[in-house]
Design a protein around this motif. Structure first.
Motif, short mmCIF file in Angstrom:
data_model
loop_
_atom_site.label_atom_id
_atom_site.label_comp_id
_atom_site.label_asym_id
_atom_site.label_seq_id
_atom_site.Cartn_x
_atom_site.Cartn_y
_atom_site.Cartn_z
N GLY B 59 0.84 -1.18 0.00
CA GLY B 59 0.00 0.00 0.00
C GLY B 59 0.89 1.24 0.00
N ASP B 60 0.27 2.39 -0.19
CA ASP B 60 1.07 3.62 -0.15
C ASP B 60 0.47 4.60 0.84
OD1 ASP B 60 -1.21 4.13 -1.57
OD2 ASP B 60 -0.21 4.82 -3.39
N GLU B 61 1.33 5.41 1.40
CA GLU B 61 0.86 6.48 2.29
C GLU B 61 1.39 7.78 1.73
OE1 GLU B 61 0.89 4.06 6.50
OE2 GLU B 61 2.33 5.68 6.17
N THR B 62 0.50 8.74 1.55
CA THR B 62 0.95 10.01 0.99
C THR B 62 0.48 11.16 1.88
OG1 THR B 62 -1.06 10.14 -0.34
CG2 THR B 62 0.86 9.17 -1.39
N GLU B 63 1.28 12.18 1.88
CA GLU B 63 0.94 13.44 2.55
C GLU B 63 1.69 14.53 1.81
OE1 GLU B 63 -0.57 15.63 4.09
OE2 GLU B 63 -2.08 14.18 4.71
N GLY B 64 1.44 15.76 2.14
CA GLY B 64 2.18 16.84 1.50
C GLY B 64 3.68 16.59 1.64
N GLY B 65 4.37 16.44 0.52
CA GLY B 65 5.82 16.25 0.55
C GLY B 65 6.27 14.90 1.05
N ARG B 66 5.37 13.92 1.12
CA ARG B 66 5.75 12.64 1.69
C ARG B 66 5.08 11.49 0.96
NH1 ARG B 66 5.20 9.41 6.28
NH2 ARG B 66 3.03 10.04 6.55
N TYR B 67 5.87 10.43 0.70
CA TYR B 67 5.35 9.23 0.04
C TYR B 67 6.03 8.04 0.68
CZ TYR B 67 4.57 5.72 -3.63
OH TYR B 67 4.22 4.59 -4.33
N ARG B 68 5.28 7.02 1.01
CA ARG B 68 5.88 5.85 1.64
C ARG B 68 5.10 4.62 1.24
NH1 ARG B 68 6.39 3.49 6.85
NH2 ARG B 68 4.42 4.42 7.53
N LEU B 69 5.83 3.57 0.87
CA LEU B 69 5.17 2.29 0.65
C LEU B 69 5.08 1.58 1.98
CD1 LEU B 69 6.59 0.60 -2.59
CD2 LEU B 69 4.38 1.72 -2.22
N ARG B 70 4.01 0.84 2.17
CA ARG B 70 3.92 0.06 3.41
C ARG B 70 3.35 -1.31 3.09
NH1 ARG B 70 -1.54 -0.23 4.75
NH2 ARG B 70 -2.71 1.30 3.55
N LYS B 71 3.66 -2.26 3.95
CA LYS B 71 3.10 -3.61 3.79
C LYS B 71 1.68 -3.60 4.31
CE LYS B 71 5.65 -7.52 2.98
NZ LYS B 71 5.54 -7.04 1.65
N ARG B 72 0.81 -4.13 3.53
CA ARG B 72 -0.57 -4.24 3.99
C ARG B 72 -0.73 -5.53 4.77
NH1 ARG B 72 -4.61 -1.55 0.57
NH2 ARG B 72 -5.99 -3.21 1.27
N THR B 73 -1.84 -5.66 5.44
CA THR B 73 -2.07 -6.89 6.19
C THR B 73 -2.72 -7.94 5.30
OG1 THR B 73 -4.15 -5.93 6.92
CG2 THR B 73 -2.27 -5.74 8.41
N ASP B 74 -3.11 -7.53 4.08
CA ASP B 74 -3.68 -8.52 3.17
C ASP B 74 -2.78 -8.63 1.94
OD1 ASP B 74 -4.06 -6.21 1.74
OD2 ASP B 74 -6.22 -6.10 2.11
N ASP B 75 -3.23 -9.39 0.96
CA ASP B 75 -2.36 -9.60 -0.21
C ASP B 75 -3.00 -9.05 -1.48
OD1 ASP B 75 -4.45 -11.30 -0.49
OD2 ASP B 75 -3.25 -13.08 -0.96
N VAL B 76 -3.83 -7.99 -1.36
CA VAL B 76 -4.47 -7.47 -2.56
C VAL B 76 -3.41 -6.99 -3.54
CG1 VAL B 76 -6.62 -6.84 -1.40
CG2 VAL B 76 -4.78 -5.16 -1.61
N LEU B 77 -3.77 -7.07 -4.83
CA LEU B 77 -2.79 -6.76 -5.88
C LEU B 77 -2.73 -5.27 -6.20
CD1 LEU B 77 -3.72 -9.77 -8.17
CD2 LEU B 77 -1.60 -9.48 -6.86
N PHE B 78 -3.85 -4.59 -5.99
CA PHE B 78 -3.90 -3.16 -6.32
C PHE B 78 -4.23 -2.38 -5.04
CE2 PHE B 78 -4.69 -5.50 -10.18
CZ PHE B 78 -3.99 -4.81 -11.15
N GLY B 79 -3.47 -2.65 -4.00
CA GLY B 79 -3.77 -2.08 -2.70
C GLY B 79 -3.15 -0.71 -2.45
#
Ligand SMILES: Cc1cc2nc3c(=O)[nH]c(=O)nc-3n(C[C@H](O)[C@H](O)[C@H](O)COP(=O)(O)OP(=O)(O)OC[C@H]3O[C@@H](n4cnc5c(N)ncnc54)[C@H](O)[C@@H]3O)c2cc1C
Ligand code: SF4
Ligand code: SF4
Ligand code: FES
Lengths: 284, 377
Positions: B59-79
């Motif tokens: 999954g991704d987390e975004t905020e102003g000036g910030r981007y981070r990939l994170r592991k989701r708790t599920d295995d969805v392909l387009f998460g």
């Protein structure tokens, strides 16, 4: 108009130049020259006064240059350029027989036909006379369709008067008024000295009946349009030709944005009432 | 084939194997399949060979000036929500050769760009991204001077849209009216529900034809409930809103003091224009080889944030950062409508995420809106 038949065909990439050959080069001024071009494939170039082409010099670059020839004369394509930088200087180095890439014609035109029946006042500054010349030719060939025809022209010095012999011929015509002014008198100059707006204020045309075409540096056009307005010419009868950086000439590159307008396709010729507000915004 | 006939266009369920079949079918048809992958800590759209390339469980987390990939708790392909960049780079590559020229005697010859490009299949475009494609199609689809390359690539492209089942804090497509539901521009639309299963619907004859050949099953009532919940979540989860009235009026406020305020923060780096899926500006570059007999003309993405962008002899028009930011946002949100009939922003939020100093287009408009309300009572 038979424009469309001769414009870039729809299936043709508008970014792809057509090759022309330089037929003749005339040095107008120390830094300004006029070229006559012929399409290598025999293509007949049709344009409306005020339109421009993108001229490509092999390996150097491409710049927007107005067409300065007679729209009724299809025997060649004419451009007048002032060498100021990289590409225009490379253009200046071309000789008869060299190839040049041409894309166009692009942009809007001086509305010479909708001004039929009116006085026509051309206001030119410097090399700004070049983009007006096709409209002046049109006015001369259709002289009886207009009221008075005036050319008000401002150059830096008497040595900078473009198309000097031709301007003198125009001045000699009984059906046309030509007033020239210079910023700085040199040599034997005994004519007007001062900005071209002064000539606008002098008049000699009927403001209620006049259509003005203005071309020159941006400040000159702004003051020129204001002077016309002061004389009583309606904003909707004042037209001017804008300059902005252009990388495509046909609405694809975004470089020529000016407020809501693409100067390359909504202009370069604009009606003053549609852009007057934009002039007062700095760095737009 | 189990269960369901997609030829009548009824929604059907496509499972993981079915998605694999879809990718394979597109490849068999000669498409170059492009979809999401994870690379260098971000989701990027790139060539996809099979389902294993998809960013399962990310999954991704975004905020102003910030981007981070994170592991989701599920295995969805387009998460994740969005790739770092949109699909623009495939339809309108960052560098394109316009032509080559070769000296010949006193003259030269121009060789047009030729050669076949494989048609592309896009796996994963979101609603806002398809809206951006549609906006660019207008820019490059001018009646008199269209861009033939863009037109041809878009016409050939097969679009498998994947609707959002969640939204990011930087998203505001709902307020722009461009999403989150996919309603046009797709051949097939998918919506991922639990367990790598998708609701699949055709949006064109081409899409119907491809779907018909895949293993599909009929959706259960529970499936349809999950679909509805996902669509609702994607709308409700949007972290931002753009005041469209104020946005549209920006061209009448060139002297607003807010432009100075934002100029004090903006670095003029142009990141926002590079990640924006609708920005279309380009410049050209001329190159010659050492012999000087061979020249090429290239078109490259450009940014209105550079000083040279507006250069005319005698100096640039927009010398100040303030004028350049004003130009960008005013064009995007206001004058775009004069030119192309709608806003030029689709609400993807990328310019917010990738701005190194977190300048937020929605916040800038909100700040201007606040002063308007102030002065207008
Ligand atoms: C519609 C239009 C018509 C024009 N008609 C004429 C004409 O008939 N005769 C003439 O002498 N000049 C004309 N110009 C101006 C001419 O285009 C510039 O002088 C020329 O682009 C300068 O390029 P350069 O490479 O020689 O100069 P440089 O200073 O080296 O410029 C570098 C680049 O900046 C851009 N640029 C610089 N100045 C201008 C400018 N004024 N307008 C647009 N882009 C610019 C070009 O992309 C140029 O290649 C016209 C401009 C426009 C927009
Ligand atoms: S302006 Fe920002 S939010 Fe709008 S489409 Fe461009 S990148 Fe997305
Ligand atoms: S708004 Fe942000 S991303 Fe855009 S040019 Fe300014 S600093 Fe760079
Ligand atoms: S010159 Fe490229 S859009 Fe006007």
């Amino acid at each position: 108009m038979t424009m469309t038949a001769h414009s870039l065909a729809e299936d043709r990439d508008p970014m792809l130049p057509r090759l022309f050959r330089v037929e003749k080069v005339r040095r107008d001024l120390s830094d300004t020259f006029t070229m006559e071009l012929l399409a290598e494939d025999g293509w007949e170039f049709v344009f409306r006064p005020g339109q421009f082409n993108m001229l490509y010099v092999f390996g150097v670059g491409e710049i927007p240059i107005s067409i300065s020839g007679d729209p009724a004369d299809r025997s060649c394509l004419v451009h007048t350029t002032r060498a100021v930088g990289q590409v225009s200087q490379a253009l200046n180095a071309l000789k008869a027989g060299d190839s040049i890439g041409v894309r166009g014609p692009f942009g809007t035109a001086w509305p010479v036909e909708s001004a039929y029946g009116r006085d026509l006042v051309f206001v030119a500054g410097g090399v700004g006379l070049a983009p007006l010349r096709p409209a002046i030719y049109h006015a001369m060939s259709n002289r009886d369709r207009y009221g008075r025809v005036m050319v008000l022209y401002g150059a830096r010095t008497p040595e900078d008067i473009l198309y000097k012999k031709e301007v003198e011929r125009w001045r000699g015509r009984f059906d046309m008024d030509v007033l020239v002014t210079v910023d700085r008198a040199t040599g034997k100059w005994s004519g007007n000295v001062g900005v071209v707006t002064n000539l606008v204020m002098k008049g000699g045309f009927d403001p209620q009946q006049a259509t003005a075409f203005i071309c020159g540096p941006e400040v000159m056009m702004r003051y020129g349009a204001q002077a016309m307005e002061k004389r009583g010419v309606g904003r909707d009868h004042i037209w001017l030709s804008m300059e902005r950086n252009m990388k495509c000439g046909c609405g694809l590159c975004g470089h020529c944005q000016w407020g809501p307008h693409f100067v390359c396709k909504d202009g370069p010729v604009f009606r003053y009432d549609r852009v007057a507000d934009l002039f007062s915004v700095s760095e737009l | 084939m189990p269960g369901v006939d997609a030829s009548n266009g009824a929604p059907a369920i496509l499972d993981k194997d079915g998605l694999g079949q879809l990718i394979a079918a597109l490849r068999t048809k000669g498409y170059r399949v492009v979809g999401p992958r994870s690379a260098d800590g971000a989701i990027v759209y790139d060539d996809i060979d099979d389902i294993e390339d998809l960013p399962a469980g990310l999954g991704d987390e975004t905020e102003g000036g910030r981007y981070r990939l994170r592991k989701r708790t599920d295995d969805v392909l387009f998460g994740y929500t969005l790739g770092a960049q949109g699909w623009k780079r495939f339809l309108y590559p960052p560098r394109q050769r316009l032509f080559a020229a070769r000296r010949q005697g006193a003259g030269f010859q121009v060789e047009a760009e030729e050669g076949e490009e494989a048609p592309m299949a896009f796996l994963g475009p979101r609603a806002c991204e398809l809206a951006a494609v549609a906006l660019q199609a207008r820019v490059f689809g001018d009646k008199t001077f269209p861009d033939p390359g863009y037109q041809a690539r878009l016409a050939a492209a097969f679009v498998v849209a994947v609707e959002c089942g969640a939204a990011a804090s930087t998203c505001f497509c709902a307020s722009m009216g461009t999403g989150p539901e996919v309603t046009s521009g797709h051949d097939i639309r998918l919506l991922e529900i639990k367990g790598q299963r998708f609701l699949a619907e055709a949006g064109s004859d081409r899409g119907r034809e491809i779907l018909t050949g895949l293993s599909l099953s009929a959706p259960t009532a529970a499936d349809l409930k999950m679909v509805a919940a996902a669509r609702k979540a994607a709308r409700a989860g949007q972290g931002r809103v753009l005041d469209r009235d104020t946005a549209a009026a920006l061209q009448s406020m060139p002297d607003h003091p807010r432009w100075d305020d934002v100029a004090a923060r903006c670095l003029s780096c142009g990141n926002c224009t590079m990640v924006c899926p609708t920005c279309f500006c380009t410049t050209v570059e001329d190159v010659t080889d050492l012999s000087g007999d061979h020249a090429e003309r290239w078109r490259k993405w450009d940014s209105c944030f550079s000083v040279e962008f507006s250069y005319i002899h005698g100096g640039a028009v927009r010398t100040e950062a303030k004028s350049r930011y004003r130009q960008w946002i005013t064009h995007k949100l206001s004058t775009w409508a004069d030119q192309f009939g709608s806003s030029g922003c689709v609400g993807c939020g990328r310019c917010i995420t990738w701005c190194p100093v977190g300048i937020d287009i929605t916040a800038e408009v909100a700040a201007i809106a606040a002063t308007r309300k102030g002065t207008q009572g």
